[in-house]
Enzyme design. Structure first.
Site, mmCIF file in Angstrom:
data_model
loop_
_atom_site.group_PDB
_atom_site.id
_atom_site.type_symbol
_atom_site.label_atom_id
_atom_site.label_comp_id
_atom_site.label_asym_id
_atom_site.label_seq_id
_atom_site.Cartn_x
_atom_site.Cartn_y
_atom_site.Cartn_z
ATOM 1 N N LYS A 173 0.836 -1.196 0.000
ATOM 2 C CA LYS A 173 0.000 0.000 0.000
ATOM 3 C C LYS A 173 0.871 1.247 0.000
ATOM 4 O O LYS A 173 1.625 1.487 0.939
ATOM 5 C CB LYS A 173 -0.884 0.021 1.252
ATOM 6 C CG LYS A 173 -1.821 1.225 1.267
ATOM 7 C CD LYS A 173 -2.403 1.461 2.635
ATOM 8 C CE LYS A 173 -2.119 2.832 3.188
ATOM 9 N NZ LYS A 173 -2.274 3.956 2.297
ATOM 10 N N GLY A 226 6.967 5.020 8.081
ATOM 11 C CA GLY A 226 5.999 6.092 8.318
ATOM 12 C C GLY A 226 6.226 6.709 9.687
ATOM 13 O O GLY A 226 7.319 6.621 10.253
ATOM 14 N N THR A 230 1.977 5.842 14.053
ATOM 15 C CA THR A 230 1.401 4.760 13.243
ATOM 16 C C THR A 230 2.169 3.466 13.520
ATOM 17 O O THR A 230 1.564 2.391 13.634
ATOM 18 C CB THR A 230 1.478 5.098 11.733
ATOM 19 O OG1 THR A 230 1.111 6.452 11.548
ATOM 20 C CG2 THR A 230 0.581 4.218 10.905
ATOM 21 N N CYS A 282 12.967 11.854 6.204
ATOM 22 C CA CYS A 282 13.166 11.406 7.592
ATOM 23 C C CYS A 282 14.597 11.657 8.052
ATOM 24 O O CYS A 282 14.858 11.731 9.247
ATOM 25 C CB CYS A 282 12.823 9.931 7.698
ATOM 26 S SG CYS A 282 13.729 8.926 6.513
ATOM 27 N N GLU A 384 9.073 15.728 16.064
ATOM 28 C CA GLU A 384 9.349 15.769 14.628
ATOM 29 C C GLU A 384 8.394 16.740 13.933
ATOM 30 O O GLU A 384 7.179 16.632 14.069
ATOM 31 C CB GLU A 384 9.174 14.366 14.026
ATOM 32 C CG GLU A 384 9.602 14.315 12.578
ATOM 33 C CD GLU A 384 9.323 12.967 11.911
ATOM 34 O OE1 GLU A 384 8.254 12.404 12.168
ATOM 35 O OE2 GLU A 384 10.183 12.516 11.145
HETATM 36 P P1 NDP Z 1 2.068 7.785 8.298
HETATM 37 O O1 NDP Z 1 2.512 6.963 9.441
HETATM 38 O O2 NDP Z 1 0.897 8.675 8.483
HETATM 39 O O3 NDP Z 1 1.715 6.873 7.037
HETATM 40 C C1 NDP Z 1 2.608 5.932 6.482
HETATM 41 C C2 NDP Z 1 1.810 4.890 5.725
HETATM 42 O O4 NDP Z 1 1.031 4.138 6.652
HETATM 43 C C3 NDP Z 1 0.812 5.468 4.734
HETATM 44 O O5 NDP Z 1 0.696 4.606 3.638
HETATM 45 C C4 NDP Z 1 -0.462 5.492 5.544
HETATM 46 O O6 NDP Z 1 -1.613 5.544 4.760
HETATM 47 C C5 NDP Z 1 -0.341 4.195 6.309
HETATM 48 N N1 NDP Z 1 -1.114 4.128 7.543
HETATM 49 C C6 NDP Z 1 -1.683 5.137 8.259
HETATM 50 N N2 NDP Z 1 -2.309 4.647 9.342
HETATM 51 C C7 NDP Z 1 -2.136 3.306 9.324
HETATM 52 C C8 NDP Z 1 -2.522 2.242 10.196
HETATM 53 N N3 NDP Z 1 -3.222 2.456 11.293
HETATM 54 N N4 NDP Z 1 -2.147 0.983 9.894
HETATM 55 C C9 NDP Z 1 -1.405 0.735 8.793
HETATM 56 N N5 NDP Z 1 -1.021 1.696 7.920
HETATM 57 C C10 NDP Z 1 -1.374 2.962 8.184
HETATM 58 O O7 NDP Z 1 3.351 8.579 7.815
HETATM 59 P P2 NDP Z 1 3.417 9.673 6.685
HETATM 60 O O8 NDP Z 1 2.916 9.093 5.401
HETATM 61 O O9 NDP Z 1 2.815 10.924 7.214
HETATM 62 O O10 NDP Z 1 5.006 9.838 6.517
HETATM 63 C C11 NDP Z 1 5.770 10.690 7.282
HETATM 64 C C12 NDP Z 1 6.471 9.943 8.386
HETATM 65 O O11 NDP Z 1 7.263 8.900 7.836
HETATM 66 C C13 NDP Z 1 7.437 10.822 9.139
HETATM 67 O O12 NDP Z 1 7.292 10.585 10.515
HETATM 68 C C14 NDP Z 1 8.791 10.354 8.671
HETATM 69 O O13 NDP Z 1 9.832 10.576 9.572
HETATM 70 C C15 NDP Z 1 8.551 8.911 8.441
HETATM 71 N N6 NDP Z 1 9.551 8.366 7.538
HETATM 72 C C16 NDP Z 1 10.507 7.523 8.026
HETATM 73 C C17 NDP Z 1 11.512 7.038 7.210
HETATM 74 C C18 NDP Z 1 12.541 6.080 7.726
HETATM 75 O O14 NDP Z 1 13.199 5.433 6.899
HETATM 76 N N7 NDP Z 1 12.750 5.943 9.023
HETATM 77 C C19 NDP Z 1 11.588 7.439 5.799
HETATM 78 C C20 NDP Z 1 10.536 8.334 5.398
HETATM 79 C C21 NDP Z 1 9.554 8.772 6.239
HETATM 80 P P3 NDP Z 1 -2.308 6.969 4.467
HETATM 81 O O15 NDP Z 1 -1.313 7.810 3.772
HETATM 82 O O16 NDP Z 1 -3.447 6.626 3.624
HETATM 83 O O17 NDP Z 1 -2.693 7.518 5.791
#
Ligand code: NDP
Length: 480
Positions: A173, A226, A230, A282, A384
């Site tokens: 996804k 993410g 989450t 990130c 963050e």
């Molecule tokens: P989110 O946690 O909001 O979303 C990440 C993904 O998870 C999306 O596809 C989202 O769908 C999905 N999601 C949301 N809620 C759920 C759930 N309850 N169960 C399963 N999947 C779910 O993160 P963001 O998309 O806002 O990304 C930003 C974050 O990602 C920042 O905190 C950043 O630091 C982190 N990040 C970390 C990296 C790393 O390598 N450590 C690299 C890049 C980013 P939907 O978009 O539809 O809500």
């Protein structure tokens, strides 16, 4: 209006509910495509397809699987311009960045793991004159891959490629905010004849599709990138089901400049580390710590360059920064800048939304922002923000800056600037981050372990780490 579809069992389909979500281009604030509003029924269909495809895919030779991945890689590169434009429109990131980084890296991910799997080996342990043990590493089954919006295709493929290379089938996804290039990837998979069900892409909301993937009893392994909140939720669900979990989460990364650093390099790289992709990486260095005797010089040089950064239409290569990903995210950034002011921060530059005339008038643009005068313990310096907002602060001693750097709950990446080799090693050893860059930032070798400590995640991606994660080790002991 582009109509994005799910990719399930080798075909492009709508959500079973037939419902759609609007997808907005961040630079214009206008709806330009729609995606399936999928739910647990679509995830169930995708999982069934992936289950059915597993025996065929996992029994192909590593070379054959690698061939498929290499073909996908080539097709992405052939369509680099097309993919880059799609990524830029969907996420608001500058087109030049998508062309230079996002899309080439997505292609590399497939090539790297498609060839890497052909060199992957497992261990054996010999017991003198008694027995020999060997470790059998086999694919696990259906892998769930969930990725964020900031580096859409780059991070999506960083999970899918090793999962497939290792012989798993996948239900994936992308973020609901940036689904377009994942959709185009599914078209490429069809073009290269990837067997039906090997990769399935289900679009929709995290709360519906993401949750359904995490909860599905037939998906024993989850790789998630993410936000930390989450990640917590996912761990709460997947933990009691004993699923194998890789969590790549948020960061609040320190960027440390000692007084013996090469100043020009430290300043130039700080600009990239602070504001590339509008600060939505990130790994971005969002807390700048500069040794007191060079603090004013560094600050003035840095501010001069920040003020010269151009923000605007992502399609214009002269702009270093494009739009933030969504209105909601823009409002989050605004609220953090407000918080910084309430905590006593002084805005040295930026601090406001940018309103352009014409077709960009509804876009989500924000000035690159630098804040001074905050304590390392305040919320602005602990939480963050994930946008074009950095804080800058002086320090006196090595011990002091290590305390500042390690003070947050995060531990993803750090960047240290010094020409003293002993100090570089000493500080690198004491900093609690999964990645330490010395005199550089975001210099990536795909073989190295990638991931964070503390609230920045669990497990590592990259190289053999990823292939080990996506395989189950079994020890076989033969008595001699
Ligand atoms: P989110 O946690 O909001 O979303 C990440 C993904 O998870 C999306 O596809 C989202 O769908 C999905 N999601 C949301 N809620 C759920 C759930 N309850 N169960 C399963 N999947 C779910 O993160 P963001 O998309 O806002 O990304 C930003 C974050 O990602 C920042 O905190 C950043 O630091 C982190 N990040 C970390 C990296 C790393 O390598 N450590 C690299 C890049 C980013 P939907 O978009 O539809 O809500």
């Amino acid at each position: 209006m582009i109509q994005i579809k799910n990719y399930i069992n080798g075909t492009l389909v709508d959500a079973i509910s037939n419902q759609r979500l609007n997808n907005i281009a961040p630079a214009t604030g206008k709806v330009y495509s729609q995606l399936p509003d999928s739910d647990e029924r679509d995830v169930a269909a995708a999982t069934q397809a992936a289950k059915n495809a597993f025996s065929i895919w996992s029994s192909l030779s590593a070379e054959k699987r690698g061939d498929y991945l290499t073909q996908i890689s080539k097709k992405i590169l052939e369509k680099l311009e097309f993919f880059a434009q799609a990524e830029s429109m969907d996420s608001g990131k500058p087109l030049w960045l998508a062309k230079q980084t996002d899309i080439p890296r997505a292609a590399s991910n497939f090539k790297f793991f498609g060839t890497g799997i052909q060199h992957f080996a497992s261990e054996s342990h010999y017991m003198e004159e008694t027995a020999i043990n060997y470790t059998l590493r086999r694919p696990i089954g259906v892998a769930g891959c969930i990725s964020p919006w900031n580096l859409p295709l780059y991070l999506f493929t960083w999970k899918i490629a090793p999962a497939l290379a290792a012989g798993n089938t996948v239900v994936a996804k992308p973020s609901e905010l940036t689904p377009l290039t994942a959709f185009y990837l599914s078209e490429i998979c069809i073009e290269v004849g990837l067997p039906a069900g090997v990769l399935n892409i289900v679009h929709g909301l995290g709360a519906k599709v993401g949750t359904a993937i995490v909860k599905h009893p037939e998906i024993p392994v989850i790789s998630f990138t993410g936000g930390t909140k989450t990640g917590e939720e996912i761990a709460r669900t997947a933990g009691p089901m004993f699923k194998k979990l890789s969590l790549e989460l948020g960061g609040k990364n320190p960027y440390i400049v000692f007084n013996d650093a090469t100043l020009e390099d430290a300043v130039n790289t700080a600009i990239r580390a602070s504001f590339t992709n509008q600060g939505q990486i990130c790994l971005c260095g969002s807390r700048l710590f500069v040794q007191r005797d060079i603090y004013e010089t560094f600050k003035n040089e840095y501010l001069k360059k920040v003020k010269a950064l151009r923000v605007g239409n992502p399609a214009d290569d002269k702009n270093f920064m494009g739009a933030l990903v969504s209105k909601q995210h823009l409002e989050k950034i605004e609220s953090y800048v407000q918080l910084a002011k309430e905590e006593g921060g002084i805005i040295l530059t930026g601090g406001n939304r940018i309103q352009f005339p014409g077709e960009l008038s509804e876009g989500y643009f924000y000035q690159p922002t630098v804040i001074e005068g905050l304590s390392f313990q305040c919320r602005t310096n602990q939480e963050e923000i994930f946008g074009p907002v950095v804080t800058i602060q002086p320090f006196d001693t090595e011990e002091e800056v290590i305390e500042y750097a390690n003070s947050t709950s995060y531990g993803l990446a750090s960047s240290i600037w010094t020409n003293d080799v002993k100090r570089a090693h000493r500080v690198a050893e004491k900093i609690k981050t999964g990645i330490v860059w010395i005199n550089c930032w975001m210099l990536r070798d795909l073989r190295t372990p990638f991931g964070g400590m503390k609230s920045s995640g669990v497990g590592r991606e990259g190289g053999w780490e990823a292939l080990r994660f996506f395989t189950e080790p079994k020890n076989v002991c033969i008595k001699l």
